[in-house]
Design a protein around this motif. Sequence first.
Motif, PDB file in Angstrom:
ATOM      1  N   THR A  28      96.248 -98.905  10.175  1.00  0.00           N
ATOM      2  CA  THR A  28      96.884 -99.108   8.873  1.00  0.00           C
ATOM      3  C   THR A  28      98.150 -98.271   8.890  1.00  0.00           C
ATOM      4  O   THR A  28      98.111 -97.034   8.774  1.00  0.00           O
ATOM      5  N   LEU A  29      99.279 -98.934   9.079  1.00  0.00           N
ATOM      6  CA  LEU A  29     100.510 -98.226   9.411  1.00  0.00           C
ATOM      7  C   LEU A  29     101.025 -97.323   8.292  1.00  0.00           C
ATOM      8  O   LEU A  29     101.832 -96.435   8.547  1.00  0.00           O
ATOM      9  N   MET A  30     100.546 -97.511   7.087  1.00  0.00           N
ATOM     10  CA  MET A  30     101.012 -96.636   6.007  1.00  0.00           C
ATOM     11  C   MET A  30     100.577 -95.194   6.225  1.00  0.00           C
ATOM     12  O   MET A  30     101.118 -94.276   5.595  1.00  0.00           O
ATOM     13  N   PHE A  31      99.633 -94.965   7.113  1.00  0.00           N
ATOM     14  CA  PHE A  31      99.194 -93.615   7.415  1.00  0.00           C
ATOM     15  C   PHE A  31      99.904 -93.023   8.629  1.00  0.00           C
ATOM     16  O   PHE A  31      99.516 -91.961   9.136  1.00  0.00           O
ATOM     17  N   TYR A  32     100.972 -93.700   9.066  1.00  0.00           N
ATOM     18  CA  TYR A  32     101.694 -93.277  10.253  1.00  0.00           C
ATOM     19  C   TYR A  32     103.197 -93.328  10.030  1.00  0.00           C
ATOM     20  O   TYR A  32     103.711 -94.213   9.342  1.00  0.00           O
ATOM     21  N   ASP A  33     103.899 -92.394  10.643  1.00  0.00           N
ATOM     22  CA  ASP A  33     105.333 -92.540  10.814  1.00  0.00           C
ATOM     23  C   ASP A  33     105.538 -93.523  11.969  1.00  0.00           C
ATOM     24  O   ASP A  33     104.761 -93.541  12.929  1.00  0.00           O
ATOM     25  N   ILE A  34     106.566 -94.342  11.868  1.00  0.00           N
ATOM     26  CA  ILE A  34     106.840 -95.352  12.891  1.00  0.00           C
ATOM     27  C   ILE A  34     108.167 -95.041  13.573  1.00  0.00           C
ATOM     28  O   ILE A  34     109.166 -94.737  12.909  1.00  0.00           O
ATOM     29  N   GLY A  35     108.170 -95.124  14.876  1.00  0.00           N
ATOM     30  CA  GLY A  35     109.395 -94.919  15.631  1.00  0.00           C
ATOM     31  C   GLY A  35     109.620 -96.032  16.639  1.00  0.00           C
ATOM     32  O   GLY A  35     108.714 -96.826  16.930  1.00  0.00           O
ATOM     33  N   TRP A  36     110.829 -96.094  17.107  1.00  0.00           N
ATOM     34  CA  TRP A  36     111.194 -96.990  18.203  1.00  0.00           C
ATOM     35  C   TRP A  36     111.814 -96.134  19.307  1.00  0.00           C
ATOM     36  O   TRP A  36     112.688 -95.309  19.043  1.00  0.00           O
ATOM     37  N   VAL A  37     111.337 -96.361  20.508  1.00  0.00           N
ATOM     38  CA  VAL A  37     111.895 -95.677  21.666  1.00  0.00           C
ATOM     39  C   VAL A  37     112.278 -96.746  22.677  1.00  0.00           C
ATOM     40  O   VAL A  37     111.779 -97.873  22.621  1.00  0.00           O
ATOM     41  N   ARG A  38     113.165 -96.411  23.593  1.00  0.00           N
ATOM     42  CA  ARG A  38     113.583 -97.396  24.582  1.00  0.00           C
ATOM     43  C   ARG A  38     113.699 -96.751  25.956  1.00  0.00           C
ATOM     44  O   ARG A  38     113.918 -95.547  26.076  1.00  0.00           O
ATOM     45  N   GLN A  39     113.559 -97.581  26.950  1.00  0.00           N
ATOM     46  CA  GLN A  39     113.711 -97.122  28.319  1.00  0.00           C
ATOM     47  C   GLN A  39     114.567 -98.116  29.078  1.00  0.00           C
ATOM     48  O   GLN A  39     114.167 -99.272  29.257  1.00  0.00           O
ATOM     49  N   ALA A  40     115.724 -97.660  29.483  1.00  0.00           N
ATOM     50  CA  ALA A  40     116.636 -98.483  30.269  1.00  0.00           C
ATOM     51  C   ALA A  40     116.314 -98.324  31.749  1.00  0.00           C
ATOM     52  O   ALA A  40     115.725 -97.316  32.155  1.00  0.00           O
ATOM     53  N   PRO A  41     116.691 -99.283  32.565  1.00  0.00           N
ATOM     54  CA  PRO A  41     116.413 -99.188  34.003  1.00  0.00           C
ATOM     55  C   PRO A  41     116.974 -97.906  34.604  1.00  0.00           C
ATOM     56  O   PRO A  41     118.136 -97.565  34.393  1.00  0.00           O
ATOM     57  N   GLY A  42     116.122 -97.170  35.308  1.00  0.00           N
ATOM     58  CA  GLY A  42     116.554 -95.956  35.970  1.00  0.00           C
ATOM     59  C   GLY A  42     116.737 -94.755  35.073  1.00  0.00           C
ATOM     60  O   GLY A  42     117.210 -93.703  35.526  1.00  0.00           O
ATOM     61  N   LYS A  43     116.373 -94.903  33.802  1.00  0.00           N
ATOM     62  CA  LYS A  43     116.550 -93.796  32.854  1.00  0.00           C
ATOM     63  C   LYS A  43     115.223 -93.421  32.217  1.00  0.00           C
ATOM     64  O   LYS A  43     114.267 -94.179  32.223  1.00  0.00           O
TER      65      LYS A  43
END
Length: 123
Positions: A28-43
């Motif tokens: 139940t996402l209301m009980f969580y902070d939500i983030g987005w992370v990314r991974q580029a090739p080689g990084k």
Amino acid sequence: QVQLVESGGGLVQPGGSLRLSCTSPDLTLMFYDIGWVRQAPGKERAGVSCITSNSRNTVSADSVQGRFPISRDNGKNTGDLQMNSLKPEDTAVYYCATRPLDGMGCKDDYVFFGQGTQVTVSS
């Protein structure tokens, strides 16, 4: 196993837009902070943006500030990342991530991650 499910990735030309969405059949996402992370090739994986459970606080990386507004709809159990003015350097696998609500604001100590969705910016 806890699932976070991302959608909305794809191939887009420079200057274009995509909208990523995240939901979970288990949390139940209301009980969580939500983030987005990314991974580029080689990084290494890097934080992109975060929104607290009550949407009062958001944090964005300098590289996406003003281009990638983050939002959420607790009623629909979703979190979204609107990506505008995309650049080739935004090409990466994007992951939805969550951390339990603790009132401390956005931090990068995420507990759960999705499988990721590929975003490719190319002409």
